[in-house]
Design an enzyme around this catalytic site. Structure first.
Site, PDB file in Angstrom:
ATOM      1  N   ASN A  67      -4.972 -41.207  11.217  1.00 33.76           N
ATOM      2  CA  ASN A  67      -6.120 -40.631  10.517  1.00 33.76           C
ATOM      3  C   ASN A  67      -5.603 -39.949   9.253  1.00 33.76           C
ATOM      4  OD1 ASN A  67      -8.351 -39.285   9.613  1.00 33.76           O
ATOM      5  ND2 ASN A  67      -8.662 -38.072  11.477  1.00 33.76           N
TER       6      ASN A  67
ATOM      7  N   CYS B 250      -9.191 -37.616   7.159  1.00 33.34           N
ATOM      8  CA  CYS B 250     -10.194 -36.647   7.586  1.00 33.34           C
ATOM      9  C   CYS B 250     -10.530 -35.715   6.435  1.00 33.34           C
ATOM     10  CB  CYS B 250      -9.706 -35.831   8.775  1.00 33.34           C
ATOM     11  SG  CYS B 250     -10.964 -34.674   9.316  1.00 33.34           S
TER      12      CYS B 250
END
Ligand SMILES: Cc1cc2nc3c(=O)[nH]c(=O)nc-3n(C[C@H](O)[C@H](O)[C@H](O)COP(=O)(O)OP(=O)(O)OC[C@H]3O[C@@H](n4cnc5c(N)ncnc54)[C@H](O)[C@@H]3O)c2cc1C
Ligand SMILES: Cc1cc2nc3c(=O)[nH]c(=O)nc-3n(C[C@H](O)[C@H](O)[C@H](O)COP(=O)(O)O)c2cc1C
Ligand code: FES
Lengths: 311, 262
Positions: free
Chosen positions: A134, A137
């Site tokens: 990720n 974010c």
């Protein structure tokens, strides 16, 4: 002799993502899925299990309200509330042990080294089939800046993570960039095995009566139906410049949306917000895809990938 | 928990701002407890998109119906009023934890502000069924908004009403009223919902008097299943540490003494 008719029983739904063989293309999006949902969804029917992004240290997350609604979508600023890597290894991963589908771990970190350290630890677990990084974010750093907004950093991160694990790496890209193609190319050059297009879109909403932002963290990530046309465009763009399999993510509410993303170039699709509105969305979407395939006599779901007709 | 389309038996306006909905719950498998809630799809459209949480207002076990009392606030509740009797309502639940009725040896007190009474009413109903005496202090903007009073009285509750309109709903006045009630009624458990100011007041008084107390919290929700961490609040543990918990899963009912009222 005419070919036998395609029926729900004769469909091929299997797809491949960077060495992973998935029984179908529908999986949950990180942050919108958890063990708690097994009361409503049969996990053995979905493509993969994707728990919420994990950070190395425990994190408290952001101020409330953490979600608000906007027409056709929601803004969230959870801020990766996390129990930390230790808890994840001891509790979260074992809690998914009983299911017969691959587990994709989503990792969030603040530096290349921290990503590598976590990828090494988590990637070493036999229970984990792939890692989703990720790098996108919008709720961590000030002003919604994410890690994966810089192609050079993205490339370096992929190279470093590939050094520490053999597991397939999925880079979850940020849509909050001028050129997602540029970041996609960098991730591919760095060695990513697949691309997730994309995380939430940085957004803001203000209550005109109190004149205050509607979420505690001022800005947050937009998800839901309102983002889908943007994500479809990005999948299509990324498909032009990268050979990597794409996981489409953003605004899929039903089978039609999932098929649209596959036609734009996605190999698989993640479903987030839809599960909040319809708790059985994951398996409902799968059934709708099957219905479409029977309707158009499409035997193999892979025929849909990149199948948009542009003359 | 289950998402079900339940037949609406009744959905009508009961006062200027409040509506009352009755649904046929025969197909719901689980037993529903006071304090639990349902996450309701207010319209089958993408705006309003998210479900809205509503507590159970009344549980009719014999007829297998459930009732909701709701305040028309924004787009979701506005659309909810448009569902007609005979149509279906898409409800997901029951969700969350319920209240612990803990006043067998005395009487229980309910302190509610506004639509907070919708959450406490089912508890008053349970108390009546179990022969537990109840006393309610209802606070609202205007007398018009004090609508559950008769329902509570039908359960045998003694009801006190305070309103902003009459100027007796400030914390000091309510504090005085509660002191009197605590003196006269042998209150052994207290429950609150709907106001941070009143919750703080009751937190102090319950601690002083060593009375069991619970609160039902409200927080914007995403999933209502415990997976998204949208709906958190802070809980103070006995050892002094603060823990962040989910209102939809660990709550919405919490021990009042533990809740960090922000
Ligand atoms: C566990 C629980 C039980 C509840 N029980 C009742 C009840 O029995 N009767 C009743 O009238 N109301 C109840 N509420 C509050 C009710 O959910 C909100 O008033 C309603 O969601 C407002 O929706 P709207 O679209 O009309 O308002 P809007 O202001 O347009 O809503 C926009 C968004 O904010 C959220 N939101 C707004 N106000 C609240 C609030 N107070 N709490 C949580 N989310 C909110 C909505 O869910 C929605 O996502 C309860 C809330 C919770 C958390
Ligand atoms: C409440 C919430 C929490 C999220 N948390 C994460 C997260 O921890 N990690 C992550 O990579 N994406 C997270 N996301 C983004 C989703 O995975 C997904 O990219 C996004 O919601 C778009 O898909 P959707 O429109 O189907 O919801 C979160 C989204 C929501 C709504
Ligand atoms: S609303 Fe998602 S965790 Fe409570």
């Amino acid at each position: 002799m005419s070919e036998t008719r395609v029926t729900p029983e004769t469909l091929n739904l299997e797809v491949r993502i960077g060495g992973l063989r998935l029984q179908n293309p529908i999986m949950p999006a990180s942050g919108a899925f958890g063990q708690e949902m097994d009361e409503v969804v049969d996990f053995n029917r979905i493509a993969a299990i994707v728990p919420k992004s994990i950070t190395k240290e425990p994190r408290k997350g952001n101020l409330t309200p953490r979600v608000c609604e906007v027409p056709g979508g929601m803004i969230n600023s959870i801020g990766i509330q996390s129990k930390g890597l230790e808890y994840y290894l001891a509790k979260t991963i074992p809690s998914f042990k009983g299911y017969d589908v691959p587990l994709i771990s989503s990792i969030s970190a603040d530096s290349v080294e921290e990503f590598a350290e976590m990828a090494e630890t988590i990637g070493a677990l036999p229970e984990v089939a792939a890692l989703e990084l990720n790098i996108s974010c919008p709720n961590l750093k000030g002003n919604g800046l994410a890690f994966g907004m810089d192609p050079e950093v993205t490339r370096r991160l992929m190279v470093r993570v590939k050094e520490v694990t053999d597991k397939p790496i999925i880079a979850k890209l940020s849509p909050n960039v001028t050129s997602i193609q540029e970041i996609a190319i960098a991730a591919e050059e760095g060695g990513a095995d697949a691309l997730n297009v994309a995380n939430t879109i940085l957004a803001m909403a203000i209550d005109i009566h109190s004149r205050r932002p509607k979420i505690g963290n001022v800005m947050g990530g937009l998800s839901g139906p309102s983002v889908k046309p943007i994500i479809v465009r990005m999948i299509y763009q990324v498909r032009q410049v990268s050979k990597l399999p794409i996981i489409g993510c953003g605004g899929v509410m039903n089978g039609e949306d999932a098929i649209e993303m596959m036609l734009a170039g996605a190999t698989a699709v993640q479903v987030g917000t839809a599960s909040f509105i319809n708790p059985t969305a994951l398996t409902d979407i799968l059934e709708e895809i099957k219905g479409y395939m029977v309707q158009y006599q499409i035997r193999d779901v892979n025929e849909l990938i990149g199948g948009v007709r542009i003359s | 928990m289950k998402a079900a389309k339940l037949r609406v038996l009744e959905n009508r306006q009961v006062s200027e701002r409040y509506w009352h909905m009755v649904v046929d719950a025969a197909e719901l498998p689980d037993e529903v407890k006071p304090g639990q809630f349902f996450n309701v799809r207010c319209a089958d459209e993408i705006y309003p998109l998210l479900r809205r949480p509503f507590s159970i207002y009344k549980i009719n076990k014999r007829e297998r119906t459930l009732e909701f009392l709701y305040l028309v606030k924004g787009v979701g509740t506005q659309r909810l009023t448009e569902i007609r009797a005979g149509e279906k309502a898409d409800v997901f639940g029951p969700l969350g934890t319920g209240f612990n009725l803990n006043a067998e040896d005395g009487a229980m007190l309910m302190l509610a502000r506004g639509v907070g009474i919708a959450t406490l009413a089912a508890l008053a109903q349970e108390a009546a069924e179990k022969g537990v005496r109840s006393v309610a202090v209802l606070s609202a903007r205007s007398r018009n908004d004090l609508l559950a009073a008769e329902t509570l009285e039908s359960y045998g509750a003694k009801v006190y009403k305070v309103t902003d309109e009459e100027g007796n709903s400030d914390v000091a006045s309510v504090g005085k009223l509660l002191e009197g009630i605590f003196r006269e009624e042998n209150i052994t458990a207290a429950y609150t919902c709907g106001s941070k100011r009143l919750a703080e007041l009751l937190q102090r008084m319950a601690a002083d008097k060593h009375i069991f107390a619970e609160i039902a919290l409200e927080e914007n929700m995403g999933c209502a299943m415990g997976v998204c961490f949208a709906c958190v609040c802070d809980i103070q543990e006995q050892d002094g540490s603060v823990r962040t918990v989910r209102v939809c899963k660990e709550g919405p009912v919490f021990p009042l003494e533990q809740v960090v009222i922000a």
